[in-house]
Design a protein around this motif. Sequence first.
Motif, mmCIF file in Angstrom:
data_model
loop_
_atom_site.group_PDB
_atom_site.id
_atom_site.type_symbol
_atom_site.label_atom_id
_atom_site.label_comp_id
_atom_site.label_asym_id
_atom_site.label_seq_id
_atom_site.Cartn_x
_atom_site.Cartn_y
_atom_site.Cartn_z
ATOM 1 N N ALA A 93 -7.959 -19.424 -1.090
ATOM 2 C CA ALA A 93 -8.394 -17.917 -0.606
ATOM 3 C C ALA A 93 -9.746 -18.134 0.086
ATOM 4 N N THR A 113 -18.843 -14.743 -2.335
ATOM 5 C CA THR A 113 -17.933 -13.591 -1.741
ATOM 6 C C THR A 113 -18.319 -12.405 -2.499
ATOM 7 N N ASP A 114 -18.719 -11.424 -1.609
ATOM 8 C CA ASP A 114 -19.069 -10.220 -2.105
ATOM 9 C C ASP A 114 -18.331 -9.084 -1.482
ATOM 10 N N SER A 115 -17.674 -8.590 -2.547
ATOM 11 C CA SER A 115 -16.418 -7.545 -2.197
ATOM 12 C C SER A 115 -16.299 -6.643 -3.183
ATOM 13 N N GLU A 116 -16.135 -5.334 -3.028
ATOM 14 C CA GLU A 116 -15.512 -4.387 -4.114
ATOM 15 C C GLU A 116 -14.231 -4.649 -4.462
ATOM 16 N N PHE A 117 -13.316 -5.544 -3.616
ATOM 17 C CA PHE A 117 -12.179 -5.995 -3.931
ATOM 18 C C PHE A 117 -11.951 -7.160 -4.753
ATOM 19 N N ILE A 118 -13.149 -7.981 -4.743
ATOM 20 C CA ILE A 118 -12.987 -9.306 -5.706
ATOM 21 C C ILE A 118 -14.035 -9.022 -6.787
ATOM 22 N N HIS A 171 -5.211 -4.116 -1.363
ATOM 23 C CA HIS A 171 -4.476 -4.696 -0.353
ATOM 24 C C HIS A 171 -5.233 -5.888 0.102
ATOM 25 N N VAL A 172 -6.562 -5.895 0.003
ATOM 26 C CA VAL A 172 -7.560 -7.047 0.379
ATOM 27 C C VAL A 172 -7.032 -8.071 -0.520
ATOM 28 N N ARG A 227 -4.399 -8.607 -2.294
ATOM 29 C CA ARG A 227 -3.034 -9.121 -1.912
ATOM 30 C C ARG A 227 -2.970 -10.026 -0.648
ATOM 31 N N LEU A 237 -5.652 -11.848 0.576
ATOM 32 C CA LEU A 237 -6.053 -13.077 0.086
ATOM 33 C C LEU A 237 -5.036 -13.941 -0.451
ATOM 34 N N VAL A 241 -0.425 -5.774 5.044
ATOM 35 C CA VAL A 241 -0.783 -6.948 4.507
ATOM 36 C C VAL A 241 -0.082 -8.274 4.678
ATOM 37 N N GLU A 258 -12.207 -4.770 5.787
ATOM 38 C CA GLU A 258 -12.830 -5.572 4.678
ATOM 39 C C GLU A 258 -12.108 -6.998 4.570
ATOM 40 N N ARG A 286 -13.581 -9.298 7.163
ATOM 41 C CA ARG A 286 -14.893 -9.914 6.510
ATOM 42 C C ARG A 286 -14.612 -10.878 5.847
#
Lengths: 547, 314
Positions: free
Chosen positions: A168, A174-179, A194-195, A197, A199, B74, B105, B108
């Motif tokens: 992925a 990798t900086d994200s609130e989804f990771i 959804h982010v 999902r 990836l 998605v 996001e 990104r």
Amino acid sequence: MTTTVVYEARKILTMNPGKPTATHVAVRDGRILAVGSLDEVQAWGAAEIDRTFSDKVLMPGLIEGHAHVYEGMVWNNIYTGSYDRRDPDGKVWTGLGTIDQIVGRLAEACGKLDDPEQPLIGWGFDPLFVDRRMVASDLDKVSTTRPVFIYHASLHIINVNSFVLERAGVTLDTDSEFILRDEAGKITGELAGHVGRYLLYKSVGSGEFAVPGNTPESVRRYAKSAQMAGVTTVTDLNNDLLQPTVDSYVKVTAEDDFPVRLMPAMRGTAQREDPVGYLRSLTELNSDRLRFGLVKMTVDGSIQGFTARLRWPGYFNGRPNGLWYTPPEEIKRVLGAFHEAGFQVHIHTNGDEATEAAIEAIEAVQIEKPRPDHRHTLQHCQMADAAQFRRMAKLGACVNLFSNHIYYWGDAHYSLTMGPDRAERMDAVASAMRCGVPVAIHSDAPITPLGPLFTAWCAVNRRTSSGRVLGASECISVDEALHAITLGAAYTLKMEGEVGSIEVGKYADFAVLEDDPTEVAPEALKDVRVWGTVLGGRIFANPRVLP
Amino acid sequence: MTRIPLTIIGGFLGSGKTTLLNRMLRGSAGRRIAVLVNDFGDINIDAELITGHEGSTISLSNGCICCSIGDSLVEALVEVVRMTPPPEHIVIEASGVAEPQNIAEIARLDPGLRLSGILVMADAERVKELAGDKFVGDTVRHQLCAADMILLSKVDRVLEERKADLHAWLRNAIGVKRIVETVHGAVPMDVLFDTDFEEPGAGATVAHHDHHDHHAHDDQFETWAFVSDQEFDGGKLGELLGSLPAGVLRAKGFLRTQQKPGQTGILHLVGGHWEIAWHAAPAGTPAIRLVLIAVKGTLDREALQKRFACALAD
């Protein structure tokens, strides 16, 4: 010549207040001919007497008003939850309490895979009930050469192994609130929303979702799951009803050994040129075991996922308000179209603001096009208060409450999402009944296990998984709960004239029980054993699986 | 690997997204755009443009495709990015209640994608009322706040003073600086897309662009270019790009910095954020050429010239 079969039982709980119990029921042409004592039912003439159930208790076949055919598909993957759960073949998968146990079960399944590329997928994992946080290196013990990932029970988060992270493109930076990261800032392999999902699907393909529609096999397994729980009428309460799905439904429901009556609800906002006309054309395919005509709409998300729309004071932990999945004016427009065409619409609302919007929509369409007995039903409706229930009653709406939530997420609602006051009146069956709203209760399987007797136990006892009683004043009696999972649910599907009680003229649909739910202690309602079912006079014995 | 630029079109129901998407599909100017829409029914593609319709995808004679999002954005997006050949540009129509920054996001995080801007449509007639709605007010305000630029639609239907009031409200109450007015989805392609400068040193494209600028003016926009044979100082350039005048909608072009010898950077700036993709390439002439597109009346050319010159390496 038509034959009449008289079933003898230890006790028959008819759910008909005019004759609450009986010992014999006569069945002819798949329907109930007579109910009462042997003498009474034999008044119709010669009959074969079947004593299979002489030591069993018969109830009307149970009715699950809100579940999904997806229940028939999840078992293609590996169950990793913390509660015991029975699969459609009757095998009980023990709940797992530690990460090591989960890794062990996955590793065993991994050993049986032939295709080295095939992803290994777990489901039902609940991080609240295991010994520690699961991280990518745990799943690396299962495999480092194929994708391994686990869906959380909330479906909001997915744990993946390093193989998936690498594919992925997720790196240390990798900086994200989804990771998600742990306290030390290390990436855990938990991908959110959804982010996450996106990836996952981009790196391993979209797996089971690649096939449009539902296969015959998944529908058969779903029906088996229902049968195991004593259910004879089951919904599939949100389906785009693409042609392959419709074909599967028509095919399997025509099979002699298909054990349930299936009621799919079409997703009302699914794209098609003429949704009302399409649904009307589907109803021409209706049979005694397949009934098109329900519509489903979704207003907001879930409370535990913080995507439900809440009124003031919002989420207990201060999270921002959730999301509209369908905006209120769209709800009104789509509801209006189906309302006018005479269809019944089931509206998913979790938060109380979403419930408010749904009530306003029903009110608006009722003022515009008054329609007696529409029975539009609010589904979940977990945070409704008495004022909202009163409005629903006045408008002729029904409610199907998500009582299983009390057990599975009640503690989280108490401490995290709603806070004590609102948690204690969540899924307020007693309030709804006091306000005169017709009530059903449901599992939303596979979100929680399909099992109306368990759901009834939740509504009666309101115990969370930690043992807390959540709002004793909302507890209902066993009789009321049994009504909710039979006639109550049938009413919300406009089926109470055909199923839901053991009365003359109705389908001969029974739940066959080893124990009498009205005699066991209310705390033991969930432990009542299901022997099998009868559908239209045909016996379906559950598989006996040794533990 | 070339990153596929991705544009998000947000905005509440009825704000005019579909009209804009229709224009994009028709006026794609040779770009193979993939447009992901919520509902084919609304798009109304001219039948003579359609060359194929397979499942959830419609192919157009100009090379564009239009995909229906269905139940899962998605899954639809994954399908599009995995296409061979990949589209040159992806445009997503966010659902009327989606928070567009959540979709951004994805762009990104996916190394195969590059965010080319969040454009949020606002219906001049209704947006203020919607922003105060008891149910959807917060959703509408979140959408507006997430915008790199707001496309204020249906401005032909409101009086001048009402328009002025809307501008002031968007600037002061919502805090958005970049507002573009549109009627029937008419927005210059230069504002919508930023793909003119994909290849380093592509002189022809620059010339083409100059021609375009003139046309793009509309009387709503102005452009300004910076050209130099020197190199920027990387640090100073960063500071400069982070503090451009509020009316700058986009900046694009190629540049060189002292810190990256032997490389040419392609700049893409939209609204408040920017990124530079680096390619190994010998310095061309000029070494730097950047173009800014801004809301008319917001560029002080003299001051800009001074500031850009100051960012050059000593």
